[in-house]
Design a protein around this motif. Structure first.
Motif, PDB file in Angstrom:
ATOM      1  N   ASP A 166       0.832  -1.205   0.000  1.00  0.00           N
ATOM      2  CA  ASP A 166       0.000   0.000   0.000  1.00  0.00           C
ATOM      3  C   ASP A 166       0.866   1.255   0.000  1.00  0.00           C
ATOM      4  O   ASP A 166       0.664   2.179  -0.809  1.00  0.00           O
ATOM      5  CB  ASP A 166      -0.914  -0.033   1.227  1.00  0.00           C
ATOM      6  CG  ASP A 166      -1.888   1.143   1.286  1.00  0.00           C
ATOM      7  OD1 ASP A 166      -1.881   1.991   0.370  1.00  0.00           O
ATOM      8  OD2 ASP A 166      -2.665   1.207   2.256  1.00  0.00           O
ATOM      9  N   LEU A 167       1.847   1.300   0.886  1.00  0.00           N
ATOM     10  CA  LEU A 167       2.679   2.494   0.992  1.00  0.00           C
ATOM     11  C   LEU A 167       3.551   2.680  -0.244  1.00  0.00           C
ATOM     12  O   LEU A 167       3.755   3.811  -0.709  1.00  0.00           O
ATOM     13  CB  LEU A 167       3.542   2.430   2.249  1.00  0.00           C
ATOM     14  CG  LEU A 167       4.324   3.700   2.602  1.00  0.00           C
ATOM     15  CD1 LEU A 167       3.410   4.919   2.691  1.00  0.00           C
ATOM     16  CD2 LEU A 167       5.077   3.523   3.915  1.00  0.00           C
ATOM     17  N   LEU A 168       4.064   1.590  -0.799  1.00  0.00           N
ATOM     18  CA  LEU A 168       4.865   1.713  -2.027  1.00  0.00           C
ATOM     19  C   LEU A 168       4.017   2.241  -3.179  1.00  0.00           C
ATOM     20  O   LEU A 168       4.506   3.017  -4.015  1.00  0.00           O
ATOM     21  CB  LEU A 168       5.474   0.357  -2.390  1.00  0.00           C
ATOM     22  CG  LEU A 168       6.585  -0.142  -1.459  1.00  0.00           C
ATOM     23  CD1 LEU A 168       6.983  -1.566  -1.822  1.00  0.00           C
ATOM     24  CD2 LEU A 168       7.805   0.779  -1.518  1.00  0.00           C
ATOM     25  N   ARG A 169       2.757   1.832  -3.226  1.00  0.00           N
ATOM     26  CA  ARG A 169       1.865   2.382  -4.251  1.00  0.00           C
ATOM     27  C   ARG A 169       1.681   3.880  -4.057  1.00  0.00           C
ATOM     28  O   ARG A 169       1.757   4.662  -5.018  1.00  0.00           O
ATOM     29  CB  ARG A 169       0.509   1.667  -4.186  1.00  0.00           C
ATOM     30  CG  ARG A 169      -0.517   2.214  -5.185  1.00  0.00           C
ATOM     31  CD  ARG A 169      -1.891   1.603  -4.950  1.00  0.00           C
ATOM     32  NE  ARG A 169      -2.385   1.840  -3.604  1.00  0.00           N
ATOM     33  CZ  ARG A 169      -2.932   2.995  -3.212  1.00  0.00           C
ATOM     34  NH1 ARG A 169      -3.029   4.021  -4.066  1.00  0.00           N
ATOM     35  NH2 ARG A 169      -3.367   3.146  -1.986  1.00  0.00           N
ATOM     36  N   ARG A 170       1.467   4.291  -2.819  1.00  0.00           N
ATOM     37  CA  ARG A 170       1.304   5.713  -2.531  1.00  0.00           C
ATOM     38  C   ARG A 170       2.569   6.499  -2.897  1.00  0.00           C
ATOM     39  O   ARG A 170       2.500   7.619  -3.428  1.00  0.00           O
ATOM     40  CB  ARG A 170       0.970   5.922  -1.053  1.00  0.00           C
ATOM     41  CG  ARG A 170      -0.368   5.358  -0.619  1.00  0.00           C
ATOM     42  CD  ARG A 170      -0.519   5.386   0.906  1.00  0.00           C
ATOM     43  NE  ARG A 170      -1.697   4.677   1.371  1.00  0.00           N
ATOM     44  CZ  ARG A 170      -2.833   5.261   1.765  1.00  0.00           C
ATOM     45  NH1 ARG A 170      -2.937   6.583   1.741  1.00  0.00           N
ATOM     46  NH2 ARG A 170      -3.848   4.543   2.179  1.00  0.00           N
ATOM     47  N   ILE A 171       3.722   5.927  -2.600  1.00  0.00           N
ATOM     48  CA  ILE A 171       4.985   6.587  -2.920  1.00  0.00           C
ATOM     49  C   ILE A 171       5.161   6.710  -4.425  1.00  0.00           C
ATOM     50  O   ILE A 171       5.585   7.760  -4.930  1.00  0.00           O
ATOM     51  CB  ILE A 171       6.155   5.811  -2.280  1.00  0.00           C
ATOM     52  CG1 ILE A 171       6.170   6.047  -0.768  1.00  0.00           C
ATOM     53  CG2 ILE A 171       7.486   6.234  -2.895  1.00  0.00           C
ATOM     54  CD1 ILE A 171       7.180   5.197  -0.023  1.00  0.00           C
ATOM     55  N   THR A 172       4.852   5.648  -5.148  1.00  0.00           N
ATOM     56  CA  THR A 172       4.995   5.683  -6.605  1.00  0.00           C
ATOM     57  C   THR A 172       4.108   6.761  -7.207  1.00  0.00           C
ATOM     58  O   THR A 172       4.549   7.526  -8.087  1.00  0.00           O
ATOM     59  CB  THR A 172       4.639   4.307  -7.198  1.00  0.00           C
ATOM     60  OG1 THR A 172       5.509   3.314  -6.642  1.00  0.00           O
ATOM     61  CG2 THR A 172       4.800   4.319  -8.712  1.00  0.00           C
ATOM     62  N   VAL A 173       2.876   6.848  -6.734  1.00  0.00           N
ATOM     63  CA  VAL A 173       1.963   7.892  -7.229  1.00  0.00           C
ATOM     64  C   VAL A 173       2.487   9.274  -6.862  1.00  0.00           C
ATOM     65  O   VAL A 173       2.498  10.195  -7.690  1.00  0.00           O
ATOM     66  CB  VAL A 173       0.545   7.679  -6.654  1.00  0.00           C
ATOM     67  CG1 VAL A 173      -0.351   8.882  -6.972  1.00  0.00           C
ATOM     68  CG2 VAL A 173      -0.069   6.402  -7.216  1.00  0.00           C
ATOM     69  N   ASP A 174       2.934   9.429  -5.629  1.00  0.00           N
ATOM     70  CA  ASP A 174       3.468  10.718  -5.174  1.00  0.00           C
ATOM     71  C   ASP A 174       4.670  11.127  -6.015  1.00  0.00           C
ATOM     72  O   ASP A 174       4.790  12.291  -6.435  1.00  0.00           O
ATOM     73  CB  ASP A 174       3.859  10.610  -3.696  1.00  0.00           C
ATOM     74  CG  ASP A 174       4.327  11.927  -3.109  1.00  0.00           C
ATOM     75  OD1 ASP A 174       3.481  12.784  -2.825  1.00  0.00           O
ATOM     76  OD2 ASP A 174       5.557  12.101  -2.943  1.00  0.00           O
ATOM     77  N   HIS A 175       5.564  10.186  -6.264  1.00  0.00           N
ATOM     78  CA  HIS A 175       6.760  10.470  -7.060  1.00  0.00           C
ATOM     79  C   HIS A 175       6.381  10.901  -8.471  1.00  0.00           C
ATOM     80  O   HIS A 175       6.931  11.875  -9.018  1.00  0.00           O
ATOM     81  CB  HIS A 175       7.643   9.232  -7.108  1.00  0.00           C
ATOM     82  CG  HIS A 175       8.856   9.360  -7.980  1.00  0.00           C
ATOM     83  ND1 HIS A 175       9.786  10.360  -7.815  1.00  0.00           N
ATOM     84  CD2 HIS A 175       9.285   8.612  -9.034  1.00  0.00           C
ATOM     85  CE1 HIS A 175      10.746  10.236  -8.730  1.00  0.00           C
ATOM     86  NE2 HIS A 175      10.452   9.179  -9.476  1.00  0.00           N
ATOM     87  N   GLU A 176       5.434  10.233  -9.079  1.00  0.00           N
ATOM     88  CA  GLU A 176       5.011  10.578 -10.437  1.00  0.00           C
ATOM     89  C   GLU A 176       4.345  11.949 -10.481  1.00  0.00           C
ATOM     90  O   GLU A 176       4.572  12.738 -11.409  1.00  0.00           O
ATOM     91  CB  GLU A 176       4.056   9.509 -10.967  1.00  0.00           C
ATOM     92  CG  GLU A 176       4.721   8.160 -11.223  1.00  0.00           C
ATOM     93  CD  GLU A 176       3.727   7.090 -11.606  1.00  0.00           C
ATOM     94  OE1 GLU A 176       2.503   7.352 -11.509  1.00  0.00           O
ATOM     95  OE2 GLU A 176       4.165   5.988 -11.997  1.00  0.00           O
TER      96      GLU A 176
END
Length: 252
Positions: free
Chosen positions: A38-48
């Motif tokens: 879940d957190l890695l998904r949030r990070i990936t979206v945030d980074h993009e």
């Protein structure tokens, strides 16, 4: 240095990560593969969404294993990270160090480790509960050696204890106050608590750490504490860093 960064003289400067880099540091996962996904998904979206960064690194601050239900899955993810646009760096925590000592045949703390998360860890690798409850130390060590894949053992044995990124220093537990960063020893880096947590001294860098559970992320002039007890609260926390900016991401 932090007297310059946070002191009263003139305008204090915030600590910075290197130019053209973005870093996300994640607190103690403790076998919660679901929360890590879940957190890695949030990070990936945030980074993009933020864009504009030439490099991006995620740092796991140690204690990937124990307590939660899927230590094996968390280590497998860290071992086989394959997202080219983002680097994943994993650090050694006291729980990884304890597992490694068990795999080396050390049994002094074996039963204690099983009671504070080791049982869930070994069960996630397929060691039967009957073996773990037997109290036969040699049998438990042998079962652990058979169950934990060699690739996982080698990965855990090679984890770093400290990382420097610009004005930030990343460790699992903290640092011993008054000791230069280059002179810190492993036992403090993965086990220290009150002496570090209660200290307001300048450590020579902004310390980002996990290890000690708090209800929310701790922001202090000399440290950022990211362990929000994911295995029992459902909240896995991360800090994002770019230039002198910082922001929080979390599950839950």
């Amino acid at each position: 240095m932090l007297k310059t960064l946070f002191g009263a003289e003139n305008t204090p400067e915030k600590p910075k990560v290197p130019d053209a880099s973005r870093i996300y540091a994640i607190g103690d996962v403790h076998g919660r593969l679901d929360l890590l996904h879940d957190l890695l998904r949030r990070i990936t979206v945030d980074h993009e969404q933020r864009g504009g960064s030439e490099s991006c690194e995620i740092i796991l601050l140690g204690d990937l294993i124990d307590r939660g239900p899927d230590s094996a899955g968390v280590v497998e993810l860290a071992c086989n990270w394959n997202l080219p646009a983002i680097t994943l760096t994993t650090m050694k925590g006291n729980h990884e160090a304890t597992l490694l000592s068990v795999l080396d045949g050390e049994t002094t703390w074996l039963l204690s480790w099983l009671s504070f998360g080791g049982q869930q860890c070994l069960e996630s690798y397929g060691v039967s509960s009957s073996v773990l409850m037997s109290g036969e130390l040699g049998e438990i060590v042998a079962a652990a050696r058979r169950a934990v894949p060699p690739a996982h053992q080698a990965f855990l044995a090679g984890l770093p204890l400290m990382l420097h990124r610009g004005d930030y220093c990343f460790v699992h537990a903290g640092v011993k106050p008054g000791v230069a960063l280059e002179a810190q020893v492993e036992s403090d880096l993965i086990w220290i608590r009150d002496e570090f947590l209660d200290s307001s001294v300048d450590h020579g860098a902004m310390i980002v750490h996990g290890h000690t559970i708090r209800p929310e992320v701790q922001w202090r002039p000399n440290r950022i504490g990211l362990d929000t007890g994911a295995y029992r609260t459902g909240i896995l926390s991360a800090v994002g860093l770019q230039g002198s900016d910082y922001w929080l991401l979390s599950t839950g």
